[in-house]
Design an enzyme around this catalytic site. Structure first.
Site, PDB file in Angstrom:
ATOM      1  N   LYS A  19       0.829  -1.219   0.000  1.00 57.40           N
ATOM      2  CA  LYS A  19       0.000   0.000   0.000  1.00 57.40           C
ATOM      3  C   LYS A  19       0.853   1.254   0.000  1.00 57.40           C
ATOM      4  CE  LYS A  19      -4.144  -1.978   1.967  1.00 57.40           C
ATOM      5  NZ  LYS A  19      -5.032  -2.110   3.113  1.00 57.40           N
ATOM      6  N   LYS A  46      -5.734 -10.048  -5.611  1.00 57.09           N
ATOM      7  CA  LYS A  46      -6.855 -10.306  -4.698  1.00 57.09           C
ATOM      8  C   LYS A  46      -8.056  -9.423  -5.065  1.00 57.09           C
ATOM      9  CE  LYS A  46      -7.088  -8.166  -0.793  1.00 57.09           C
ATOM     10  NZ  LYS A  46      -6.873  -7.565   0.512  1.00 57.09           N
ATOM     11  N   LYS A  93     -11.796  -4.606  -1.804  1.00 57.79           N
ATOM     12  CA  LYS A  93     -12.885  -3.629  -1.878  1.00 57.79           C
ATOM     13  C   LYS A  93     -12.415  -2.222  -2.177  1.00 57.79           C
ATOM     14  CE  LYS A  93     -13.585  -3.977   3.047  1.00 57.79           C
ATOM     15  NZ  LYS A  93     -12.213  -3.749   3.524  1.00 57.79           N
TER      16      LYS A  93
END
Ligand code: TYM
Length: 331
Positions: free
Chosen positions: A112, A197, A200
């Site tokens: 991230k 993956k 969301k």
């Protein structure tokens, strides 16, 4: 009774990955045999660039979806993390147990932070310390089991390490928790990018099935899933990740084994069609209950208020004990 704790972060609309990897298992847990807490971990949503109104909206939506998925507030505790101060009280102490090096090794932090830097943004310090807050979430409740998808395994491992380290230094205080993962669908992949993956907070909408997607949107996304150029249906996560992902999703929906299912199908078209219908049927009752709950926001608010009170009652004595053990003078 087994103490169970898990959480979901309101950084986007909940996905099929969240459901199969975690939320469905929370609802399937024998809620009478375990003493379970499920939390919308809103503080974790502040670790990346965020819009305050959206976080608030998504927090309410996630809580409503947890109830729609079948969590029974008579049997388990459903609450919002920021309503219980003990999480942040404990998090600071756990920062004094964790090391800088182990935090920088966390895979999600590295990924991230790299993405954020690529965008030219700055990396919030809370993104680095996030797994310590997650450890505090878990440890504050004397948790035995943490039902999560694959991507959270490293974070639960850190919680274990910190618990053991604290216990060794300051005397036995924490239960050492363990992650539990589903047999299939522990890592549901993006339908358009089967190497990534299904997340969301990702931008790739067509590859993500959201729990509140209309049936036709689900069908469209599954029918357009990226597979490969081979013709036969084989379950091989390494070489044939797109097909393996569909087989896992279908297997998880039907309670079957993906390997066995691969023998049933001769074409990708038939596999996609059955997978799409299985997902539509899986989501139908959840969507109906969600609609009913949305018509009664006062009920959901009441559940969260009661849940926070119960959670506070459980966490406060533990965190008070931790404060004393680490050398802080009682108030
Ligand atoms: P979050 O919000 O990213 O995901 C919630 C749960 O869904 C699982 N999950 C998946 N499982 C299978 N396939 C996928 N594609 C997929 N995507 C998500 C996650 O593994 C997770 O179980 N850090 C956590 C939230 C958290 C937490 C906690 C969890 C904070 N404190 C304490 C457990 C205990 C997170 O970001 O989950």
């Amino acid at each position: 009774m087994t103490r169970v704790f898990s959480g979901v972060k309101p950084t986007g609309h909940l996905t099929l990955g969240n459901y199969l990897g975690a939320v469905r298992r929370w609802a399937d847990l024998d809620q009478r045999q375990s003493d379970a807490l499920f939390c919308v971990v809103d503080l974790h949503a502040l670790t990346v660039d965020h819009d305050p109104a959206r976080v608030r909206r998504l927090t309410r939506q996630a809580a409503t979806l947890l109830l729609a998925a079948g969590l029974d507030p008579e049997l388990c505790t459903v609450f919002v993390q920021s309503h219980v101060d003990e999480h942040t009280r404990l998090s600071y102490v756990m920062e004094c147990v964790a090391n800088d090096g182990e935090m920088r090794r966390m895979i999600q932090y590295k990924e991230k932070a790299a993405r954020e830097r690529e965008r030219g943004g700055s990396v919030r310090l809370s993104l680095l310390t996030y797994p310590v807050l997650m450890a505090a979430d878990i440890l504050a409740y004397g948790t035995d089991e943490v039902p999560v998808g694959d991507d959270q395994a490293q974070h639960v491992e850190l919680a274990r390490d910190l618990a053991v380290r604290f216990n060794q230094r300051y005397g036995h205080t924490f239960v050492v928790p363990r992650a539990t993962r589903p047999g299939v669908a522990a890592r549901v992949m993006n339908l358009q990018e089967p190497a990534s993956k299904m997340g969301k907070s990702d931008d790739s909408g067509p590859g993500i099935v959201y729990l509140l997607d209309e049936p036709d949107a689900v069908r469209k996304k599954v029918m357009r899933a990226v597979t490969d150029s081979a013709a036969d249906v084989v379950y091989d996560r390494e070489e044939r990740p797109g097909v393996a992902n569909l087989l896992e999703i279908l297997a998880a929906c039907e309670g079957r084994d993906p390997e066995d299912l691969s023998g049933v199908y001769e074409s990708y078209g038939a596999l996609k069609k059955d997978t799409a219908e299985a997902v539509v049927e899986l989501l139908r009752p959840l969507q109906e209950r969600h609609k009913a709950l949305c018509a009664d926001p006062a009920y959901v608010e009441g559940v969260l208020r009661d849940g926070a009170e119960k959670a506070r009652g459980m966490a406060k004595p533990m965190v008070d004990t931790v404060y004393r053990a680490i050398g802080l003078l009682p108030a």
